[in-house]
Motif scaffolding. Structure first.
Motif, PDB file in Angstrom:
ATOM      1  N   GLN A  23       0.809  -1.218   0.000  1.00 10.83           N
ATOM      2  CA  GLN A  23       0.000   0.000   0.000  1.00 10.83           C
ATOM      3  C   GLN A  23       0.844   1.271   0.000  1.00 10.83           C
ATOM      4  N   ILE A 317      -6.209   4.235  -5.569  1.00  9.68           N
ATOM      5  CA  ILE A 317      -7.428   4.935  -5.167  1.00  9.68           C
ATOM      6  C   ILE A 317      -8.533   4.713  -6.197  1.00  9.68           C
ATOM      7  N   SER A 346     -14.218  11.147   1.040  1.00  4.15           N
ATOM      8  CA  SER A 346     -12.954  10.631   1.584  1.00  4.15           C
ATOM      9  C   SER A 346     -12.038  11.766   2.005  1.00  4.15           C
ATOM     10  N   VAL A 370      -2.380   8.894   0.655  1.00  6.94           N
ATOM     11  CA  VAL A 370      -2.532   7.447   0.501  1.00  6.94           C
ATOM     12  C   VAL A 370      -1.188   6.782   0.190  1.00  6.94           C
ATOM     13  N   GLY A 374      -1.485   3.704   2.681  1.00  8.83           N
ATOM     14  CA  GLY A 374      -2.879   3.516   2.298  1.00  8.83           C
ATOM     15  C   GLY A 374      -3.834   4.459   2.999  1.00  8.83           C
ATOM     16  N   PHE A 375      -5.097   4.035   3.138  1.00  3.04           N
ATOM     17  CA  PHE A 375      -6.170   4.894   3.638  1.00  3.04           C
ATOM     18  C   PHE A 375      -6.164   5.082   5.155  1.00  3.04           C
TER      19      PHE A 375
END
Length: 468
Positions: A23, A317, A346, A370, A374-375
């Protein structure tokens, strides 16, 4: 049922994938990153030993069976950036890592869409035998259209239908692993030349909408019979599926408020399904950048950000959200030039998480957020600072622990073991030794087999019930 909040240590899983970068697209270029060695046994055995030294519950290995091809309408950017491709089979890693560890668990991702449950049940049982009961299965229903096309389908099944299919898939697995062989079926009687008593092995005679499996399991009972069930679906249907099946759930929530709500929803659903609120271990995504002091950790984080691949992050994404971001310039402002409810929602969440509520967010800034881990939220600081922050997350959200993504590997995990784990232990917030037994017993301390209130137990043979 458990009605009170039990005292518990913070739990760690490491989050990785049998690919480059996972990620953190672009971080494979960092001189200390070894993720490009993902296709060597040495990378995985070293990582397993690092995690066991840090008393991690397990290594959670993600997987996909297709490429991210929403960005630009092709997988060209994905291939160029190494965004979760090339990617190898996660199951084949486990035996080697189990051979160099004694306690570390392994949560392996596998989908229900493309492999029949009959041979898959054998793979699960085999790994459970070879690891002496340290395996979990992360159940996924699939989300990449590219995988469906390569398996001869036009697209994935409709969302809720995928879960209906997965429900029956799990039913077949439970019947094979819980309800086919009695515990004492294997007698190993050398005098009478009987290895297995046929009267103690039973056909499952399953006939359903999706599967017909008339016969017996071809594996003898493993230490856990059914490996620990992991799940990560966040939709209403996914939460229902988790409430009935999951023993560990992974969630991605950038803010404490979102996480607290998500944890409550999962615990409420488990209770509604007839289980205890704490019969599910919930792990939240988190990326940690740490070092001997706050300044060195911050400097490390800034260095990591400089290696992030913007287009690689945007490919991720786009695949996650189903929105092609290639038509926007990197400096276009989200909410002004970029009109997408999914993206704007988001970004509002990321704004809250970063404390940056006023500065306009561009496509580039979204990718940078990100691009390292990652998220999930990112915590940067000394071991003491990170420990205090993790404790506050647990206290304020009721989460059990964290699914730790990496910026670089194995460096991120080595830093956590060196700097964060000792600080948590000083505060009495982290285990100082492993519990005995299987992964299930390590997680819950209630034995090796599925508990009676779990859905899978209803398929158990009477002799197996007596053994629990």
């Amino acid at each position: 049922m458990t009605l009170h909040k039990p005292q518990r240590h913070i739990r760690f899983n490491a989050f990785d994938m049998n690919c480059v970068g996972h990620q953190s697209p672009g971080l494979w270029r960092h001189p200390e990153d070894k993720s490009a060695d993902y296709n060597t046994i040495g990378y995985w055995t070293h990582l397993a030993k690092v995690l066991e030294k840090g008393l991690f519950d397990g290594l959670f290995i993600a997987d996909v069976l297709g490429t991210y091809d929403v960005f630009g309408g092709s997988n060209e950017t994905t291939l160029r950036a190494g965004t979760q491709v090339p990617v190898n089979d996660p199951f084949l890693l486990v035996s080697a890592m189990a051979a160099v560890t004694e306690n570390l668990g392994f949560g392996v991702t596998a989908g229900t869409a493309y492999e029949h449950p009959y041979p898959f049940s054998r793979r699960l049982a085999t790994l459970d035998h070879l690891t002496n009961g340290r395996v979990g299965w992360n159940v996924v229903t699939g989300y990449l259209p590219s995988a469906a096309r390569n398996m001869g389908q036009e697209d994935q099944m409709e969302h809720d239908e995928r879960y209906n299919h997965a429900d029956e898939y799990l039913e077949v697995i439970y019947k094979l692993l819980e309800g086919s062989w009695e515990d004492d079926a294997v007698v190993k009687d050398k005098v009478n030349s009987i290895f297995t008593d046929p009267s103690k092995v039973h056909e499952i005679r399953h006939e359903g909408k999706y599967f017909k499996v008339p016969g017996i399991a071809i594996t003898e009972p493993s230490p856990q019979r059914t490996p620990v069930i992991f799940q990560a679906g966040a939709s209403k249907r996914g939460t229902q599926f988790a409430a009935e099946n999951a023993e560990a759930v992974f969630v991605t929530c950038p803010t404490k408020e979102m996480l607290a709500a998500s944890v409550k929803k999962i615990r409420d659903a488990a209770e509604a399904a007839g289980r205890g609120r704490y019969d599910v271990r919930i792990y939240a995504m988190q990326t940690i950048v740490t070092g001997p002091d706050n300044d060195s950790a911050q400097a490390k984080f800034e260095e990591y950000k400089s290696y992030a691949d913007i287009n690689g992050a945007l490919a991720l994404i786009s695949g996650w959200m189903g929105v092609d971001l290639s038509s926007y310039g990197p400096d276009e402002v989200i909410g002004e030039n970029v009109k997408s409810n999914a993206i704007q929602s988001s970004v509002e969440t990321f704004r809250k998480a970063s404390g940056d509520s006023n500065e306009p967010w561009t496509i580039r800034k979204l990718a940078e957020w990100v691009g390292v881990g990652g998220f999930g939220p990112i915590t940067v600081g000394s071991g003491a600072k990170v420990a205090e922050e993790l404790i506050s997350w647990v206290d304020e959200t009721d989460v059990d622990g964290f699914n730790l993504a990496y910026a670089i590997t194995p460096g991120t995990f080595e830093d956590i073991v060196e700097y964060v784990v000792p600080e948590l232990q000083k505060r009495g917030a982290y285990q100082t030794e492993y519990a005995p037994g299987t992964l299930r017993n390590k997680l819950f301390g209630q034995g090796d087999r599925l508990p009676e209130q779990h859905r899978g137990s209803r398929y158990r043979l009477a002799s197996a019930v007596a053994a629990v």
